[in-house]
Design a protein around this motif. Structure first.
Motif, PDB file in Angstrom:
ATOM      1  N   TRP A 258      37.328  32.923  44.075  1.00 50.55           N
ATOM      2  CA  TRP A 258      35.963  32.496  44.385  1.00 50.55           C
ATOM      3  C   TRP A 258      35.231  32.119  43.101  1.00 50.55           C
ATOM      4  O   TRP A 258      35.404  32.763  42.076  1.00 50.55           O
ATOM      5  CB  TRP A 258      35.182  33.610  45.072  1.00 50.55           C
ATOM      6  CG  TRP A 258      35.685  34.032  46.429  1.00 50.55           C
ATOM      7  CD1 TRP A 258      36.211  35.244  46.756  1.00 50.55           C
ATOM      8  CD2 TRP A 258      35.675  33.258  47.630  1.00 50.55           C
ATOM      9  NE1 TRP A 258      36.555  35.294  48.081  1.00 50.55           N
ATOM     10  CE2 TRP A 258      36.230  34.071  48.651  1.00 50.55           C
ATOM     11  CE3 TRP A 258      35.288  31.966  47.945  1.00 50.55           C
ATOM     12  CZ2 TRP A 258      36.394  33.642  49.953  1.00 50.55           C
ATOM     13  CZ3 TRP A 258      35.451  31.538  49.249  1.00 50.55           C
ATOM     14  CH2 TRP A 258      35.990  32.349  50.245  1.00 50.55           C
TER      15      TRP A 258
ATOM     16  N   GLU B 269      27.869  29.525  43.918  1.00 46.21           N
ATOM     17  CA  GLU B 269      27.662  29.697  45.348  1.00 46.21           C
ATOM     18  C   GLU B 269      26.383  28.977  45.790  1.00 46.21           C
ATOM     19  O   GLU B 269      25.382  28.974  45.065  1.00 46.21           O
ATOM     20  CB  GLU B 269      27.573  31.188  45.677  1.00 46.21           C
ATOM     21  CG  GLU B 269      27.590  31.494  47.157  1.00 46.21           C
ATOM     22  CD  GLU B 269      27.721  32.988  47.400  1.00 46.21           C
ATOM     23  OE1 GLU B 269      28.815  33.431  47.792  1.00 46.21           O
ATOM     24  OE2 GLU B 269      26.717  33.698  47.164  1.00 46.21           O
TER      25      GLU B 269
ATOM     26  N   THR C  51      30.727  29.112  49.471  1.00 46.66           N
ATOM     27  CA  THR C  51      31.276  29.535  48.181  1.00 46.66           C
ATOM     28  C   THR C  51      32.504  28.695  47.862  1.00 46.66           C
ATOM     29  O   THR C  51      33.444  28.635  48.675  1.00 46.66           O
ATOM     30  CB  THR C  51      31.667  31.019  48.210  1.00 46.66           C
ATOM     31  OG1 THR C  51      30.564  31.795  48.674  1.00 46.66           O
ATOM     32  CG2 THR C  51      32.054  31.490  46.811  1.00 46.66           C
TER      33      THR C  51
ATOM     34  N   ARG D 293      31.499  31.155  54.141  1.00 40.97           N
ATOM     35  CA  ARG D 293      31.898  32.555  54.382  1.00 40.97           C
ATOM     36  C   ARG D 293      31.152  33.156  55.571  1.00 40.97           C
ATOM     37  O   ARG D 293      31.537  34.229  56.052  1.00 40.97           O
ATOM     38  CB  ARG D 293      31.648  33.387  53.132  1.00 40.97           C
ATOM     39  CG  ARG D 293      32.513  32.984  51.945  1.00 40.97           C
ATOM     40  CD  ARG D 293      32.505  34.042  50.858  1.00 40.97           C
ATOM     41  NE  ARG D 293      31.203  34.214  50.254  1.00 40.97           N
ATOM     42  CZ  ARG D 293      30.587  35.392  50.109  1.00 40.97           C
ATOM     43  NH1 ARG D 293      31.147  36.501  50.571  1.00 40.97           N
ATOM     44  NH2 ARG D 293      29.406  35.460  49.510  1.00 40.97           N
TER      45      ARG D 293
ATOM     46  N   ALA E 241      30.930  37.669  46.710  1.00 44.11           N
ATOM     47  CA  ALA E 241      32.321  37.287  46.930  1.00 44.11           C
ATOM     48  C   ALA E 241      33.242  38.220  46.151  1.00 44.11           C
ATOM     49  O   ALA E 241      32.887  38.739  45.088  1.00 44.11           O
ATOM     50  CB  ALA E 241      32.541  35.841  46.509  1.00 44.11           C
TER      51      ALA E 241
ATOM     52  N   VAL F 143      42.391  32.968  51.782  1.00 42.84           N
ATOM     53  CA  VAL F 143      41.377  32.675  52.787  1.00 42.84           C
ATOM     54  C   VAL F 143      42.033  31.980  53.966  1.00 42.84           C
ATOM     55  O   VAL F 143      42.789  31.014  53.796  1.00 42.84           O
ATOM     56  CB  VAL F 143      40.257  31.796  52.199  1.00 42.84           C
ATOM     57  CG1 VAL F 143      39.247  31.427  53.280  1.00 42.84           C
ATOM     58  CG2 VAL F 143      39.578  32.501  51.042  1.00 42.84           C
TER      59      VAL F 143
ATOM     60  N   VAL G  66      35.544  30.456  57.766  1.00 37.76           N
ATOM     61  CA  VAL G  66      36.462  31.590  57.862  1.00 37.76           C
ATOM     62  C   VAL G  66      36.567  32.077  59.306  1.00 37.76           C
ATOM     63  O   VAL G  66      35.623  31.966  60.097  1.00 37.76           O
ATOM     64  CB  VAL G  66      35.999  32.731  56.937  1.00 37.76           C
ATOM     65  CG1 VAL G  66      36.057  32.285  55.479  1.00 37.76           C
ATOM     66  CG2 VAL G  66      34.609  33.203  57.308  1.00 37.76           C
TER      67      VAL G  66
ATOM     68  N   ALA H 289      34.505  37.072  59.138  1.00 37.41           N
ATOM     69  CA  ALA H 289      33.461  37.158  58.125  1.00 37.41           C
ATOM     70  C   ALA H 289      33.194  38.606  57.741  1.00 37.41           C
ATOM     71  O   ALA H 289      33.364  39.532  58.538  1.00 37.41           O
ATOM     72  CB  ALA H 289      32.178  36.507  58.629  1.00 37.41           C
ATOM     73  N   GLU H 290      32.781  38.788  56.490  1.00 35.61           N
ATOM     74  CA  GLU H 290      32.405  40.110  55.982  1.00 35.61           C
ATOM     75  C   GLU H 290      30.986  40.430  56.404  1.00 35.61           C
ATOM     76  O   GLU H 290      30.077  39.622  56.202  1.00 35.61           O
ATOM     77  CB  GLU H 290      32.552  40.134  54.456  1.00 35.61           C
ATOM     78  CG  GLU H 290      32.183  41.444  53.803  1.00 35.61           C
ATOM     79  CD  GLU H 290      32.258  41.369  52.293  1.00 35.61           C
ATOM     80  OE1 GLU H 290      31.882  42.348  51.631  1.00 35.61           O
ATOM     81  OE2 GLU H 290      32.661  40.309  51.771  1.00 35.61           O
TER      82      GLU H 290
END
Length: 307
Positions: free
Chosen positions: A81, A86, A104, A119, A134, A141, A188, A191-192
């Motif tokens: 990353w 970003e 990102t 993201r 990140a 990814v 993605v 996701a976080e």
């Protein structure tokens, strides 16, 4: 009665009919095909979304460049990353709530252009403090390949502050990132938290939007044009035939009035009367025959001589 069809004027009309009707039909079926392609693309996109969470991803290089067939495919790429660059994408909503997308750049381990990766999404009140950082170091990814966005299609905002970009695409990112960028992006699959996964978007020309139904409307218009051309040709043909029929009827009427047998003279008009016929009823006296010599000598004799 239809000999007028051989005139130059009707040769031109018939030629126009022969060319115009097939052209209208071809264009109508072409527009119908465009609509059917959008319907098929929409169904394929829905299938990809349904299978996107479970399909085995392939290396990103196998899906490049993004096309109608590859957009929506699951891809994976390994790299690091670039958190220092970003970006936030404003005025993007999720479930009707306004917010930001977190973009990102990912620098591929094998080299090449950076890959823009979304993201996730955050509501407006959670930005910027709620953006999770990140991860450091190499990461793999897995995401869904998306086509570059069109500023005109999304109504991208302008005059944004530093750290924000209105359109996700190489044409916009090249102006804010210090390195080449892939003309496409990934969203993605997972996701976080607290980021929310941004659902994949359909490729251009594969959704049932206004343009798709415009194709359907154009289909109907071309077929109506073909029917109108045939109808007008029939109207002209019928009108010309009626004119020819009326002219022929008038010609026959004129011939019977001036070219038929004439009536003869009535009996007795200009002809001598028959002595043995009907007696005189007050008309002209009958002609008298001239006297003969015998009659003249009889009139000159004296009474004595006759006695």
């Amino acid at each position: 009665m239809y000999r007028f069809l051989l005139t130059p004027r009707w040769w031109a009309i018939n030629l126009f009919l022969v060319l115009a009707v097939p052209f209208c039909l071809i264009m109508g079926f072409w527009q119908l095909g465009r609509f059917e392609d959008r319907v098929d693309g929409h169904r394929e996109h829905q299938r990809q979304i349904a299978e996107g969470a479970s399909v085995v991803p392939v290396p990103l290089e196998e899906l490049l460049p993004p096309t109608t067939d590859t957009v929506g495919g699951a891809a994976e790429v390994t790299g690091e990353w670039d958190a220092a660059n970003e970006l936030l994408v404003p005025r993007r909503s999720a479930e009707g709530e306004p917010g930001f997308r977190v973009l990102t750049p990912l620098i591929p381990a094998g080299g090449g252009p950076a890959v823009p990766v979304v993201r996730g999404w955050l509501p407006a009140e959670a930005v910027p403090d709620g953006v999770p950082p990140a991860a450091d170091g190499p990461v793999t990814v897995v995401g869904i390949l998306q086509a570059p966005e069109s500023p005109r299609a999304i109504g991208a905002p302008t005059g944004l502050p530093d750290g924000q970009v209105g359109v996700i695409g190489a044409a916009s990112l090249i102006n804010v990132l210090p390195y080449p960028v892939l003309d496409g992006w990934l969203t993605v699959r997972e996701a976080e938290a607290p980021l929310v996964v941004v659902p994949p978007e359909a490729a251009a020309g594969t959704v049932l939007d206004l343009k798709a139904f415009q194709n359907l409307g154009y289909t109907a218009e071309w077929f109506v044009f073909a029917a109108f051309v045939v109808f007008m040709w029939y109207r002209l043909l019928r009108r010309e035939a009626e004119i020819e029929r009326d002219a022929l009827a008038e010609g026959e009427a004129s011939g019977s009035a001036f070219g038929g047998p004439r009536p003869g003279p009535s009996p007795g008009a200009g002809a001598p009367a028959d002595p043995a016929g009907t007696p005189d009823r007050g008309g002209d006296p009958a002609p008298v025959s001239p006297p003969t010599p015998e009659d003249a000598s009889a009139r000159t004799r004296s009474p004595a001589g006759s006695a």
